[in-house]
Design a protein around this motif. Structure first.
Motif, PDB file in Angstrom:
ATOM      1  N   GLY A 213       0.813  -1.222   0.000  1.00  0.00           N
ATOM      2  CA  GLY A 213       0.000   0.000   0.000  1.00  0.00           C
ATOM      3  C   GLY A 213       0.839   1.261   0.000  1.00  0.00           C
ATOM      4  O   GLY A 213       0.535   2.222   0.717  1.00  0.00           O
ATOM      5  N   LEU A 214       1.872   1.288  -0.824  1.00  0.00           N
ATOM      6  CA  LEU A 214       2.805   2.410  -0.820  1.00  0.00           C
ATOM      7  C   LEU A 214       2.239   3.625  -1.547  1.00  0.00           C
ATOM      8  O   LEU A 214       1.470   3.506  -2.494  1.00  0.00           O
ATOM      9  N   ASN A 215       2.676   4.797  -1.101  1.00  0.00           N
ATOM     10  CA  ASN A 215       2.246   6.041  -1.732  1.00  0.00           C
ATOM     11  C   ASN A 215       3.249   7.147  -1.401  1.00  0.00           C
ATOM     12  O   ASN A 215       3.650   7.313  -0.259  1.00  0.00           O
ATOM     13  N   ALA A 216       3.670   7.863  -2.432  1.00  0.00           N
ATOM     14  CA  ALA A 216       4.567   9.003  -2.238  1.00  0.00           C
ATOM     15  C   ALA A 216       3.890  10.219  -2.856  1.00  0.00           C
ATOM     16  O   ALA A 216       3.950  10.432  -4.072  1.00  0.00           O
ATOM     17  N   ALA A 217       3.232  10.980  -2.039  1.00  0.00           N
ATOM     18  CA  ALA A 217       2.442  12.111  -2.519  1.00  0.00           C
ATOM     19  C   ALA A 217       3.324  13.104  -3.273  1.00  0.00           C
ATOM     20  O   ALA A 217       4.434  13.427  -2.846  1.00  0.00           O
ATOM     21  N   GLY A 218       2.802  13.577  -4.401  1.00  0.00           N
ATOM     22  CA  GLY A 218       3.504  14.600  -5.164  1.00  0.00           C
ATOM     23  C   GLY A 218       4.590  14.071  -6.079  1.00  0.00           C
ATOM     24  O   GLY A 218       5.231  14.839  -6.782  1.00  0.00           O
ATOM     25  N   GLU A 219       4.805  12.757  -6.093  1.00  0.00           N
ATOM     26  CA  GLU A 219       5.837  12.158  -6.942  1.00  0.00           C
ATOM     27  C   GLU A 219       5.174  11.357  -8.054  1.00  0.00           C
ATOM     28  O   GLU A 219       4.324  10.508  -7.803  1.00  0.00           O
ATOM     29  N   LYS A 220       5.549  11.620  -9.290  1.00  0.00           N
ATOM     30  CA  LYS A 220       5.049  10.842 -10.410  1.00  0.00           C
ATOM     31  C   LYS A 220       5.582   9.416 -10.300  1.00  0.00           C
ATOM     32  O   LYS A 220       6.786   9.207 -10.131  1.00  0.00           O
ATOM     33  N   HIS A 221       4.674   8.454 -10.302  1.00  0.00           N
ATOM     34  CA  HIS A 221       5.024   7.041 -10.122  1.00  0.00           C
ATOM     35  C   HIS A 221       5.731   6.822  -8.786  1.00  0.00           C
ATOM     36  O   HIS A 221       6.571   5.928  -8.641  1.00  0.00           O
ATOM     37  N   GLY A 222       5.380   7.650  -7.816  1.00  0.00           N
ATOM     38  CA  GLY A 222       6.055   7.595  -6.519  1.00  0.00           C
ATOM     39  C   GLY A 222       5.937   6.258  -5.823  1.00  0.00           C
ATOM     40  O   GLY A 222       6.899   5.788  -5.199  1.00  0.00           O
TER      41      GLY A 222
ATOM     42  N   ARG B 178       2.996  -4.414 -22.721  1.00  0.00           N
ATOM     43  CA  ARG B 178       2.511  -5.443 -21.798  1.00  0.00           C
ATOM     44  C   ARG B 178       2.823  -5.122 -20.341  1.00  0.00           C
ATOM     45  O   ARG B 178       2.055  -5.462 -19.448  1.00  0.00           O
ATOM     46  N   ASP B 179       3.952  -4.503 -20.103  1.00  0.00           N
ATOM     47  CA  ASP B 179       4.356  -4.229 -18.719  1.00  0.00           C
ATOM     48  C   ASP B 179       3.475  -3.130 -18.129  1.00  0.00           C
ATOM     49  O   ASP B 179       3.391  -2.027 -18.687  1.00  0.00           O
ATOM     50  N   PRO B 180       2.799  -3.391 -17.002  1.00  0.00           N
ATOM     51  CA  PRO B 180       1.875  -2.399 -16.423  1.00  0.00           C
ATOM     52  C   PRO B 180       2.549  -1.075 -16.051  1.00  0.00           C
ATOM     53  O   PRO B 180       1.951  -0.019 -16.209  1.00  0.00           O
ATOM     54  N   LEU B 181       3.775  -1.117 -15.546  1.00  0.00           N
ATOM     55  CA  LEU B 181       4.455   0.111 -15.149  1.00  0.00           C
ATOM     56  C   LEU B 181       4.709   0.993 -16.366  1.00  0.00           C
ATOM     57  O   LEU B 181       4.392   2.189 -16.364  1.00  0.00           O
ATOM     58  N   LEU B 182       5.271   0.434 -17.417  1.00  0.00           N
ATOM     59  CA  LEU B 182       5.557   1.224 -18.611  1.00  0.00           C
ATOM     60  C   LEU B 182       4.277   1.668 -19.310  1.00  0.00           C
ATOM     61  O   LEU B 182       4.232   2.741 -19.908  1.00  0.00           O
TER      62      LEU B 182
ATOM     63  N   ASP C  56      10.690  10.017 -21.959  1.00  0.00           N
ATOM     64  CA  ASP C  56      11.234  10.966 -20.980  1.00  0.00           C
ATOM     65  C   ASP C  56      10.781  10.612 -19.572  1.00  0.00           C
ATOM     66  O   ASP C  56      11.558  10.704 -18.609  1.00  0.00           O
ATOM     67  N   GLU C  57       9.531  10.197 -19.455  1.00  0.00           N
ATOM     68  CA  GLU C  57       9.000   9.831 -18.142  1.00  0.00           C
ATOM     69  C   GLU C  57       9.682   8.572 -17.621  1.00  0.00           C
ATOM     70  O   GLU C  57       9.964   8.448 -16.421  1.00  0.00           O
ATOM     71  N   LEU C  58       9.962   7.633 -18.524  1.00  0.00           N
ATOM     72  CA  LEU C  58      10.679   6.422 -18.124  1.00  0.00           C
ATOM     73  C   LEU C  58      12.092   6.760 -17.661  1.00  0.00           C
ATOM     74  O   LEU C  58      12.569   6.233 -16.658  1.00  0.00           O
ATOM     75  N   GLU C  59      12.741   7.667 -18.361  1.00  0.00           N
ATOM     76  CA  GLU C  59      14.106   8.043 -17.977  1.00  0.00           C
ATOM     77  C   GLU C  59      14.131   8.760 -16.634  1.00  0.00           C
ATOM     78  O   GLU C  59      15.076   8.608 -15.852  1.00  0.00           O
ATOM     79  N   GLU C  60      13.103   9.512 -16.341  1.00  0.00           N
ATOM     80  CA  GLU C  60      13.010  10.161 -15.034  1.00  0.00           C
ATOM     81  C   GLU C  60      12.862   9.108 -13.932  1.00  0.00           C
ATOM     82  O   GLU C  60      13.476   9.208 -12.861  1.00  0.00           O
ATOM     83  N   TYR C  61      12.060   8.083 -14.213  1.00  0.00           N
ATOM     84  CA  TYR C  61      11.896   6.973 -13.266  1.00  0.00           C
ATOM     85  C   TYR C  61      13.245   6.264 -13.050  1.00  0.00           C
ATOM     86  O   TYR C  61      13.615   5.934 -11.916  1.00  0.00           O
ATOM     87  N   ILE C  62      13.980   6.035 -14.129  1.00  0.00           N
ATOM     88  CA  ILE C  62      15.276   5.363 -14.042  1.00  0.00           C
ATOM     89  C   ILE C  62      16.255   6.171 -13.192  1.00  0.00           C
ATOM     90  O   ILE C  62      17.005   5.623 -12.382  1.00  0.00           O
ATOM     91  N   GLU C  63      16.233   7.499 -13.349  1.00  0.00           N
ATOM     92  CA  GLU C  63      17.141   8.353 -12.571  1.00  0.00           C
ATOM     93  C   GLU C  63      16.864   8.264 -11.077  1.00  0.00           C
ATOM     94  O   GLU C  63      17.781   8.375 -10.256  1.00  0.00           O
ATOM     95  N   LYS C  64      15.601   8.048 -10.708  1.00  0.00           N
ATOM     96  CA  LYS C  64      15.247   8.009  -9.284  1.00  0.00           C
ATOM     97  C   LYS C  64      15.357   6.609  -8.680  1.00  0.00           C
ATOM     98  O   LYS C  64      15.300   6.465  -7.451  1.00  0.00           O
TER      99      LYS C  64
END
Length: 596
Positions: free
Chosen positions: A110-119, A364-368, A375-383
């Motif tokens: 039940g994780l949640n990081a408010a204000g973070e995209k894909h947090g 197929r992958d739910p996250l992607l 660009d959004e994927l690369e931001e996820y990779i950086e974090k």
């Protein structure tokens, strides 16, 4: 025919005669497994002996070799198989075949990081890594560790610092759920439970192989035993630090013995190996390395392998190989080709390509699937510092839609495990090649270099442990050969004169003069009229044609260069376009035929 009698070398005899606990520093190809088997054979009859193998493959091979000598008093286990027997049945745990994917952890906890995209997914990614860190450590509590120490990239560190309490809480929650049997446990988890139980094993001797890549958890179990203990490994073959392995040889205070002669390769490879390892001297005292190569006859070259540092480097090398060698019909990837086209979390190379093309319905992958674009994927990779996803992104950027046909061609040429011996080229990362040997080895150009060592030596913040592991990767890769070795020129030590069996791979000059307004070549570097040579990358930035239309003249030049055997990489450099664009044009011109 009966096996030839074993005649120990003086170094081996010293080990067989040694009493009490001992550690053995054994160079690549020095017969350490044979030495351990003979050590077991030389112990008193009826002695209870445990042999701890590095993985299942080594375990199976060792079991057969002990049985062939009638040593039925030796039990062969891996760290995980031993822990499984002592923990899982008694606790009634259900064991998961693979680890938990990020998306599963986000839901389970039940994780949640408010204000973070894909947090939630970023949190879950770090929770999974923290759990692995704890389970492989010798710590007794999660709070005894500082997960931030593992994180290198600034964006990822910033996220972890901001959300550390949530990451630690999620880590403890996941461990508690596995412990209570509410969810399946991982292999790392039951190994950790085994360590925390502080078991005493009923053996007279324990032989611990590949000690340079021991987990702190298993090393803790080993050192607590009352049995006579022997640990063996190569301090310079430690390449699993990213899995939280430690070099137990450096941390074990036992009398030290050595196996310094390699039976795999001859003096030229031994000399190169010593030279490469000497790069560690840039970061402190010069390591004392003694590697002797046994005399070797020229190998027949039947087994030929290309070894790369990374999945990305290997795939790029394989693509270049089949495009430059169009008559090749049979290739093989150690571990199967599919394992190189998926990220650790399950996303495929195709998923990343579809995201790049905006075709979300095919992902197929739910996250992607939930991401807007690359660009959004690369931001996820950086974090998250997700290296496997980063690899897939780099391949997509380099080859674009040509990936479909390139993978189709690679898979069409790939033979199964039973036909591995018929492959004209075997491809492997250095991690998958560990423990393997081949007649001929070609090294990809993605390994560490002495020039990089010199640059980093001036940086007081440089992480010496990580640099040493990079040097070790090159050492392990080059010592896989029995005789022939092909090395990119940039990876050779300074002032090193290769023996005839070590082939230097230099950037080739083009087969024809360039067009009047195009840059000309000069020993692998472009030279513009009246100016000093500049690197390929610098020239590519200055002479970039990626947006320009192909013309009749450039098409004609492309055909001629291609049919003269110019490599894909050099064609891309020459025309100032990426490899995917060049392949696409070659296809449209009919140069690649049906197969490609």
């Amino acid at each position: 025919m009966p096996a030839p009698a074993f005649t120990p070398t003086p170094e081996q005899q010293a080990i067989l005669s040694a009493p009490g606990n001992l550690k053995i520093n054994a160079v690549a190809g020095s017969g350490k497994t044979t030495t351990l088997i003979q050590y077991a054979a030389s112990r008193p009859a009826g002695a209870r002996i445990l042999y701890l193998a590095f993985n299942r493959t080594v375990r199976t091979e060792a079991e057969a070799r002990f049985a062939a000598l009638g040593l039925h008093n030796v039990r062969v286990e891996t760290a995980h198989s031993l822990a499984f027997r002592h923990v899982v049945p008694a606790q009634g745990y259900r064991v998961r075949a693979t680890g938990y994917a990020t998306r599963e952890l986000a839901g389970l906890l039940g994780l949640n990081a408010a204000g973070e995209k894909h947090g939630a997914h970023i949190l879950a990614n770090h929770v999974g890594k923290f759990v692995a860190f704890f389970c492989n450590s010798d710590a007794r509590r999660v709070q005894d560790l500082n997960y931030t120490d593992l994180v290198q990239e600034e964006k990822a560190r910033s996220f972890v610092r901001t959300h550390y309490a949530q990451i630690e809480h999620g880590t403890r929650m996941l461990l508690a759920k596995m412990d209570k049997g509410l969810i399946e446990c991982t292999h790392d988890f039951y190994l950790k439970k085994f360590q925390l139980k502080e078991p005493q094993l009923d053996y007279d001797y324990i032989l611990f192989d590949e000690g340079q890549d021991a987990s702190p958890a298993m090393l803790d179990v080993f050192l607590r035993q009352r049995a006579t203990k022997l640990i063996v490994g190569d301090t310079h073959q430690q390449i699993y630090g990213w899995r939280h392995a430690v070099n137990a040889l450096d941390g074990v205070d036992f009398p030290t013995y050595t196996l310094s002669t390699s039976f795999r390769f001859g003096p030229p490879i031994a000399s190169l190996a010593v030279s490469v390892l000497s790069w560690k001297g840039y970061f402190g005292d010069m390591p004392l390395v003694d590697i002797k190569g046994g005399s070797k006859r020229a190998a027949d070259g039947k087994s030929c392998a290309t070894i790369a540092r990374s999945n990305l480097g290997l795939l790029l090398q394989a693509i270049r190989f089949i495009t430059d060698n169009r008559d090749v019909k049979r290739i093989y990837f150690e571990g199967n080709i599919n394992s190189y086209t998926y990220a650790d979390e399950g996303a495929s190379l195709y998923d990343v390509l579809y995201l790049s093309n905006g075709k979300h319905d095919k992902i197929r992958d739910p996250l992607l699937k939930g991401m807007k674009d690359l660009d959004e994927l690369e931001e996820y990779i950086e974090k998250t510092e997700d290296a496997s996803l980063s690899t897939l992104v780099e391949i997509v950027k380099e080859y674009g839609n040509e990936i479909f046909d390139l993978l189709k061609s690679l898979k069409a040429k790939h033979v199964g495990d039973g036909e591995r011996g018929t492959a004209e080229m075997i491809f492997s990362t250095v991690h998958r090649a560990k423990g393997m040997e081949y007649d001929t080895v070609h090294l990809a150009a993605d390994f560490f270099t002495e020039a990089k060592a010199e640059r980093l030596a001036a940086d007081k913040k440089a992480n010496a442990a990580r640099i040493f592991e990079e040097i070790n990767l090159l050492y392990v890769a080059l010592t896989r050969t029995r005789y022939w070795l092909h090395v990119p020129e940039a990876m050779l030590p300074k002032n090193y004169t290769p023996a005839p069996q070590i082939k230097v791979v230099a950037p080739p000059p083009p087969p024809v003069e360039a067009a009047p307004k195009a840059p000309s070549w000069d020993k692998g570097r472009y030279r513009r009229p009246g100016k000093e040579p500049v690197s390929f990358m610098e020239e590519r930035l200055a002479y970039k044609n990626s947006a320009a239309a192909w013309t009749a003249e450039t098409d004609d030049e492309l055909r001629k260069l291609f049919h003269r055997g110019v490599s894909l990489s050099d064609l891309a450099r020459h025309f100032g376009r990426n490899k995917g664009a060049v392949l696409s044009r070659l296809r449209k011109l009919g140069c690649l035929g049906e197969e490609m």
